[in-house]
Design a protein around this motif. Structure first.
Motif, short mmCIF file in Angstrom:
data_model
loop_
_atom_site.label_atom_id
_atom_site.label_comp_id
_atom_site.label_asym_id
_atom_site.label_seq_id
_atom_site.Cartn_x
_atom_site.Cartn_y
_atom_site.Cartn_z
N ALA A 1 40.24 35.16 35.44
CA ALA A 1 41.36 36.05 35.14
C ALA A 1 41.70 36.96 36.31
CB ALA A 1 41.05 36.89 33.90
N GLN A 2 40.74 37.18 37.20
CA GLN A 2 40.97 38.07 38.34
C GLN A 2 41.67 37.36 39.50
OE1 GLN A 2 40.07 41.00 37.20
NE2 GLN A 2 39.18 39.85 35.50
N VAL A 3 41.81 36.05 39.43
CA VAL A 3 42.36 35.26 40.54
C VAL A 3 43.88 35.22 40.40
CG1 VAL A 3 42.38 33.00 41.65
CG2 VAL A 3 40.26 33.91 40.69
N MET A 4 44.57 35.87 41.34
CA MET A 4 46.02 36.00 41.26
C MET A 4 46.68 35.36 42.48
SD MET A 4 46.12 37.62 38.39
CE MET A 4 47.74 38.34 38.16
N GLY A 5 48.00 35.20 42.40
CA GLY A 5 48.75 34.66 43.52
C GLY A 5 48.44 33.20 43.77
N VAL A 6 48.45 32.79 45.04
CA VAL A 6 48.28 31.38 45.39
C VAL A 6 46.81 30.98 45.54
CG1 VAL A 6 50.52 31.21 46.50
CG2 VAL A 6 48.54 31.90 47.86
N THR A 7 45.90 31.90 45.24
CA THR A 7 44.47 31.62 45.37
C THR A 7 44.01 30.62 44.32
OG1 THR A 7 44.17 33.86 46.20
CG2 THR A 7 42.20 32.72 45.49
N ASN A 8 43.02 29.81 44.68
CA ASN A 8 42.38 28.86 43.76
C ASN A 8 40.99 29.36 43.39
OD1 ASN A 8 43.50 25.47 44.66
ND2 ASN A 8 44.67 27.30 44.20
N ALA A 9 40.45 28.83 42.30
CA ALA A 9 39.09 29.15 41.88
C ALA A 9 38.55 28.02 41.03
CB ALA A 9 39.04 30.46 41.09
N VAL A 10 37.27 27.73 41.19
CA VAL A 10 36.61 26.68 40.41
C VAL A 10 35.30 27.23 39.86
CG1 VAL A 10 35.67 24.35 40.38
CG2 VAL A 10 37.59 24.89 41.89
N THR A 11 35.09 27.05 38.56
CA THR A 11 33.83 27.43 37.93
C THR A 11 33.04 26.17 37.60
OG1 THR A 11 34.76 29.46 36.99
CG2 THR A 11 32.75 28.60 35.97
N VAL A 12 31.81 26.13 38.05
CA VAL A 12 30.90 25.02 37.71
C VAL A 12 29.86 25.57 36.75
CG1 VAL A 12 31.32 23.77 39.83
CG2 VAL A 12 29.47 25.40 39.76
N ASP A 13 29.57 24.81 35.72
CA ASP A 13 28.69 25.26 34.64
C ASP A 13 27.50 24.32 34.56
OD1 ASP A 13 27.63 26.38 32.40
OD2 ASP A 13 29.40 26.13 31.13
N PRO A 14 26.48 24.55 35.39
CA PRO A 14 25.31 23.66 35.35
C PRO A 14 24.47 23.92 34.10
CG PRO A 14 25.41 25.01 37.36
CD PRO A 14 26.33 25.61 36.37
N ALA A 15 23.81 22.88 33.63
CA ALA A 15 22.92 23.04 32.48
C ALA A 15 21.73 23.90 32.89
CB ALA A 15 22.45 21.68 32.00
N GLY A 16 21.42 24.90 32.08
CA GLY A 16 20.20 25.65 32.31
C GLY A 16 20.36 27.03 32.90
N PHE A 17 21.53 27.34 33.49
CA PHE A 17 21.73 28.69 33.98
C PHE A 17 23.22 29.02 33.99
CE2 PHE A 17 21.15 25.95 37.68
CZ PHE A 17 22.25 26.24 38.49
N PRO A 18 23.57 30.31 34.19
CA PRO A 18 24.97 30.73 34.03
C PRO A 18 25.92 30.06 35.01
CG PRO A 18 23.50 32.62 34.00
CD PRO A 18 22.67 31.45 34.42
N PRO A 19 27.22 30.02 34.65
CA PRO A 19 28.22 29.40 35.51
C PRO A 19 28.35 30.12 36.86
CG PRO A 19 29.08 29.71 33.29
CD PRO A 19 27.78 30.45 33.36
N ILE A 20 28.83 29.38 37.84
CA ILE A 20 29.08 29.91 39.19
C ILE A 20 30.55 29.66 39.51
CG2 ILE A 20 28.57 29.62 41.64
CD1 ILE A 20 25.75 28.71 40.78
N THR A 21 31.24 30.71 39.98
CA THR A 21 32.66 30.60 40.31
C THR A 21 32.87 30.71 41.82
OG1 THR A 21 33.32 31.53 38.18
CG2 THR A 21 34.95 31.58 39.93
N LEU A 22 33.60 29.74 42.36
CA LEU A 22 33.96 29.72 43.78
C LEU A 22 35.44 30.05 43.91
CD1 LEU A 22 32.25 26.30 44.64
CD2 LEU A 22 31.24 28.56 44.85
N VAL A 23 35.79 31.00 44.77
CA VAL A 23 37.16 31.48 44.90
C VAL A 23 37.58 31.42 46.36
CG1 VAL A 23 38.74 33.41 44.51
CG2 VAL A 23 36.81 33.04 42.95
N GLY A 24 38.82 31.00 46.63
CA GLY A 24 39.30 30.99 48.00
C GLY A 24 40.69 30.41 48.12
N PRO A 25 41.22 30.37 49.35
CA PRO A 25 42.55 29.79 49.56
C PRO A 25 42.55 28.30 49.28
CG PRO A 25 41.49 30.26 51.66
CD PRO A 25 40.61 30.84 50.61
N GLY A 26 43.46 27.87 48.42
CA GLY A 26 43.46 26.47 48.00
C GLY A 26 44.41 25.58 48.75
#
Length: 447
Positions: free
Chosen positions: A283-308
């Motif tokens: 929800a914090q990712v605005m404008g032309v920026t991209n973001a990807v969340t990966v949800d591995p089994a066993g621990f909390p999700p990790i979100t990668l944010v940057g210019p897409g």
């Protein structure tokens, strides 16, 4: 001195030109300042290019380059060690050039998401046959290293879900609509003026660009064959300013998400406008920026944010792939042998489970709400909240003389239910004549 990795590059558009200049900048540095050569243990040198016109090569101002008119000829050239394809397009000449390079035993780097989404498995099979790399980090997420994250960073992990904002044009439009209370059409025109959207924006705003990208990520995360036709797709053209306003009041923000998730029925792949909680990273990712969340089994999700997107961001990913080749590193293109990839099929969205935002234009007459409630109950849909909004122009605390003739906006937020149940209930409600127009339905993605 270790011999340089000699690179042939096809395509000198925005990204191709940026790659050429980045490689030239590193080569022109003093040895101690050439970080690419230092990290790779050898120089990486651009030696030949192919483009629509030789003038494009001369415009770069890079001395010593050799021009090869045919991309396929360049790809098989014995004077190059690695081939970079930045022409774009799901077919030829990009496809035949990559096939020529792989068949000649040359590793390939591409940013071509359309080609990887459509022919990635066949090309990966050819790369494996000849024992060379097929790298495509730049095809998804621009500078975000999501391909390496899924393929190599989590090589020992399984995944529950991969999802994200994968199209900067759509994210820009939704951000402007929300922040400035503008219509979709107004924001699209501004995006086109700024160069964020094409003259024909259909591929972006109707979700097809995101579908290609999530199909690639689904293959990397879950081992399914890449198939954009297996992705359920909805775009953002139906989103209204009142939806964005209502979302904010309910504690959400609307984003176009690509989602790949493991379900009991298999791997579900979908693209659609989605309500995400305001306190979530996406929800914090605005404008032309991209973001990807990966949800591995066993621990909390990790979100990668940057210019897409953009020349510099995409060139960074292309050169990172070349660096792996220069180091002698090679991974299976999709993280496992292509023969181990399982078949993919279109997501059965009628089985998708989650909460829903529903906006109705309810006819103002006795029994309307009872009819709506009955058909929701018949499909076992429970409501988390009901909001009846004032009609446009209606004074606060009162009603206009003809308000009884004007449909009243009603917003429903459901608890988790199925797509099939929602569609059946809304079809029955519409058939009863208690709402005007078509309902707006937006899925709510759990964090």
């Amino acid at each position: 001195m270790v011999a340089p990795l000699k690179v042939g590059l096809a395509g000198l558009g925005t990204v191709g030109g940026s790659v050429a200049r980045l490689l030239q900048k590193q080569e022109s540095n003093a040895p101690e300042s050439n970080v690419l050569a230092t990290r790779c243990g050898r120089p990486v040198k651009l030696v030949a290019v192919s483009a629509k016109a030789e003038a494009e090569m001369h415009a770069l101002g890079i001395p010593g380059l050799r021009f090869v008119p045919s991309p396929a000829t360049l790809a098989a050239d014995p004077e190059i060690d690695a081939f970079v394809e930045l022409m774009g397009g799901a077919g030829d000449p990009a496809k035949s050039a990559i096939e020529a390079a792989l068949s000649a035993g040359k590793p390939v780097v591409t940013a071509n998401k359309a080609l990887i989404a459509r022919h990635g498995v066949a090309l990966a099979t050819l790369a494996e046959k000849h024992g060379v790399a097929l790298n495509f980090e730049a095809a998804v997420g621009g500078a975000i290293p999501v391909v390496k994250t899924l393929r190599e960073g989590f090589a020992g992990n399984s995944f529950e879900r991969v999802y994200g904002i994968l199209n900067g044009t759509c994210n820009y439009i939704l951000s402007r609509m929300e922040g400035e209370k503008l219509s979709f059409a107004d924001c699209l025109r501004e995006a086109q003026r700024l160069g964020y959207a094409e003259a024909d924006p259909t591929f972006d705003v109707e979700g097809f660009d995101t579908a290609q990208k999530i199909a690639i990520l689904a293959s990397l995360a879950f081992g399914v064959q890449v198939d954009p036709d297996a992705v359920f797709v909805e775009g953002i053209s139906s989103i209204m300013p009142e939806d964005l306003e209502a979302a904010a009041e309910l504690g959400y923000r609307i984003k176009l998400l690509g989602v790949a998730v493991r379900t009991e029925q298999g791997i579900e792949q979908r693209v659609h406008p989605t309500m995400v909680r305001l306190d979530s990273p996406l929800a914090q990712v605005m404008g032309v920026t991209n973001a990807v969340t990966v949800d591995p089994a066993g621990f909390p999700p990790i979100t990668l944010v940057g210019p897409g997107a953009g020349g510099a961001a995409t060139a960074s990913a292309v050169v990172a792939d070349l660096a792996d080749i220069a180091r002698g590193l090679r991974a299976a293109p999709f993280g496992r042998p292509t023969e181990a990839l399982i078949g993919s099929r279109r997501a059965p969205m009628q089985r998708h489970e989650g909460g829903y935002y529903i906006r109705l234009a309810a006819v103002d007459r006795p029994g309307t709400f009872a009819t709506i409630a009955k058909h929701l109950a018949d499909e076992h849909i429970s409501l988390e909240s009901i909001v009846q909004r004032r009609r446009n122009g209606e004074p606060h605390g009162g009603s206009s003389p003809d308000s009884a003739q004007t449909p009243a906006p009603v917003i429903l937020v459901t608890y988790a239910t199925t797509e099939d149940a929602v569609r059946k209930a809304l079809s029955e409600i519409k058939n009863r004549g208690v709402i005007a127009g078509n309902p707006q339905v937006i899925r709510i993605e759990k964090n």
